[in-house]
Design a protein around this motif. Structure first.
Motif: not given
Lengths: 288, 343
Positions: B158, B182, B190, B194, B212, B214, B217
């Motif tokens: 990260g 991410t 994650r 953000w 993305t 996701y 997200e």
């Protein structure tokens, strides 16, 4: 200092940099990165010493009994300049390998997408690898007293100069090969197939005058031949060598019946270096 | 994530962005590989200061599009202008004005954070006297100032990703491109990332273009383009997209579904009945529950109110759920990255 730039989007004021100086800065940064990484991996410096030292002592002492000495000059002393060259060559080639590593670990992409000329990247990489190789080769000089090779300040300067020229040629060659290769494994194979024949057929480890004709032809195509010879010539010229020893352990290269001068040999290496640099820049420009 | 909801529609979000000029303009962009059309006649515009998401399953054409926008891949046809420059005619000018964060990490982990940033600053021609200030500023933005002199090899996944975002901002780009930013990060990281991205938009005013797969997200974005089989099938704000696919639904299970259908039909409700009950379409599901139960006339065993989610939106526009198509993606993406890091 941050408070003075409240908004990130405040545009950067254009500096006085011209395009050329920006490209020089880029090459310099790539060069600096090579030095930082070299300095930071002490184990690499050590392992880089082991192989040449092994060759020098094992092969040098081993063959010494067979060859014997002539007028007080022996095979170890003959081999020493060759071992210095070997150290430069392997370091130069393996510095170029780092391009394949950079590809593997993604950093190559950071360089390739930058709004900069690929030539600056290739030249910076070559300069970095060549510097590192010259340093590594020069470290070998500390062994000279053990072998019975006399060093003078002039000799050290000459050796470093020749090392640098040879390192540029070989690193550029390695950068060219690495830029065309995508996988680590293939690079290892290519290098094993190139590096060892190049070393063995360069006169670094034994005199080339006893070789059969077809092998001699190969040695004449080998750029390393023209780099090892002047290195040996300048080392020998600083030694107190009787004529019989010079006869027994030849240093220069003969091409078409002519004995080449140090200047001619270095010019040939420089020509090889120029060709390899062009290839390296082109190879780097095409890679993605 | 509290900060996420709080900053979801900041003042300079959509309302201000509507006035802002376009920073990305894409006109009938296509990319063909032989007979295969990876991207087909895609057109859209992104306004300055927007967070714009490309949402789609793996292989939908997200990465192909982002690569063309970043000048890393040449369009087969169509025109793209980024920060005012044509991507084909002026690729270097475009690259000077964009920040890139790829799926795979592109840091040198044998260098420190500071050295990685300095390298980037020189390659992107940040004026010499501004380099130190910029490095301090971007590290501060991603809260890595205290790790400035640490080797990147000591960073967590990260942290490395945040450092890459910081690096991408170093040369003050107009647009920050994040390709699956991410991927491979745990949920907590994650969320942190953000927070960073949304704060960047607020503090730095940078436009963010991201891809993305996701759903949660995509919710953070001001506008979402849903891409499937190389085409944009929907493009709007998350709220408008949800509204577009219809109203809320109330599912009822009653003692006598046939009677319930008849009773509600007389009241003028729009509905359908199935094996597991009656589905009623209403404007506001929660408000409709009490009147529905009052008029249904038979005992109600179970009530379920459903508001459309982005999953429904995706299902509606592509005919399938994104989860089906991206199952095990985390693993396969990493495996692919290991095999060909250079893509």
């Amino acid at each position: 200092m941050e408070a003075s730039t409240p908004r990130l989007s405040a545009t950067l004021s254009e500096g006085p940099d011209t395009v050329l100086s920006a490209e020089v800065r880029t090459a310099g940064m790539v060069w600096l990165r090579e030095l930082i990484r070299f300095e930071r991996t002490r184990t690499r410096i050590l392992t880089g010493l082991i192989q040449p030292v092994l060759f020098l002592f094992v092969l040098g002492y081993g063959l010494n009994g067979l060859v014997g000495s002539t007028a007080g000059f022996d095979f170890k002393q003959f081999m020493f300049p060759g071992i210095v060259a070997m150290s430069v060559v392997t370091t130069a080639i393996f510095s170029a390998v780092s391009i394949v590593w950079d590809r593997e670990f993604g950093f190559l992409r950071e360089m390739l997408v930058a709004p900069t000329s690929r030539a600056s990247l290739a030249l910076g990489k070559t300069a970095g690898g060549a510097t590192v190789a010259t340093v590594q080769g020069s470290i070998m000089l500390v062994l000279a007293p053990l072998i019975g090779v006399t060093l003078t300040p002039l000799l050290i300067v000459e050796v470093i100069g020749i090392e640098l020229l040879m390192a540029v040629a070989l690193t550029a060659f390695g950068v060219f090969v690495a830029s065309r290769i995508e996988k680590m494994e293939s690079f290892q194979v290519v290098m094993q197939l190139l590096l060892f024949p190049m070393l063995f057929l360069s006169g670094a480890l034994f005199p080339l005058n006893g070789l059969p004709g077809w092998l001699q032809a190969l040695t004449h195509l080998n750029p390393l031949t023209y780099a090892v010879a002047p290195l040996r010539q300048v080392v020998f010229s600083a030694q107190d060598m009787p004529a019989a020893a010079r006869q027994r352990f030849p240093a220069s290269v003969e091409l078409f019946g002519h004995t080449l001068s140090v200047g001619t040999e270095l010019a040939i290496v420089a020509a090889f270096a120029a060709v390899f640099l062009v290839l390296a820049v082109r190879g780097f420009s095409r890679t993605d | 994530m509290a900060a996420g909801t709080a900053t979801k529609f900041p003042p300079q979000g959509i309302a201000a962005a509507a006035m802002a000029p376009n920073v990305i303009e894409v006109d009938r962009l296509s990319k063909r590989f032989g007979d295969f059309s990876a991207v087909e006649e895609v057109s859209f515009a992104v306004r300055e200061g927007e967070v714009f998401a490309f949402l789609g399953p793996n292989g939908a054409g997200k990465s192909t599009t982002i690569n063309m926008l970043c000048t890393l891949s040449r369009p087969s046809s169509g025109a793209v202008r980024v920060a005012g420059f044509d991507v084909v005619a002026r690729p270097k000018a475009v690259r000077r004005h964009i920040g890139l964060v790829f799926q795979e990490t592109t840091l040198d982990d044998q260098l420190t954070a500071q050295e990685n940033l300095r390298f980037h600053a020189v390659l992107y021609r940040v004026p010499r006297d501004q380099v130190d200030g910029r490095i301090a500023r971007v590290l501060d933005l991603v809260e890595l100032s205290d790790r400035r002199y640490d080797l990147v090899s000591e960073f967590s996944g990260g942290m490395a990703r945040r450092l890459e975002i910081a690096r991408a901002l170093l040369h003050v780009p107009k647009v920050l491109f994040l390709d699956e930013p991410t991927i491979g990060l745990d949920p907590q990281t994650r969320a942190l990332m953000w927070e960073d991205v949304l704060r960047l938009r607020e503090e730095a005013g940078v436009t963010v273009f991201l891809t993305t797969h996701y759903m949660d997200e995509a919710e953070y974005a001001d506008r979402i383009a849903i891409i499937d089989h190389g085409k944009i099938v929907a493009l709007d704000t998350p709220m408008a997209l949800k509204a577009a696919i219809g109203a809320d639904t109330v599912d009822l299970q009653t003692a006598d579904d046939a009677a319930a259908v008849a009773a509600l039909g007389r009241e003028g409700y729009r509905l359908e009945s199935g094996a597991d009950g009656v589905r009623v379409f209403v404007a506001d599901g929660e408000a409709a529950v009490a009147p529905l139960i009052a008029s249904v006339g038979v005992p109600v065993r179970h009530v379920h109110v459903h508001r459309p989610t982005l999953d429904d939106v995706f299902l509606h526009f592509t005919g399938r759920e994104i989860r089906e198509t991206t199952q095990g993606e985390g693993v396969s993406m990493r495996a692919r990255a290991m095999h060909s890091r250079r893509r």
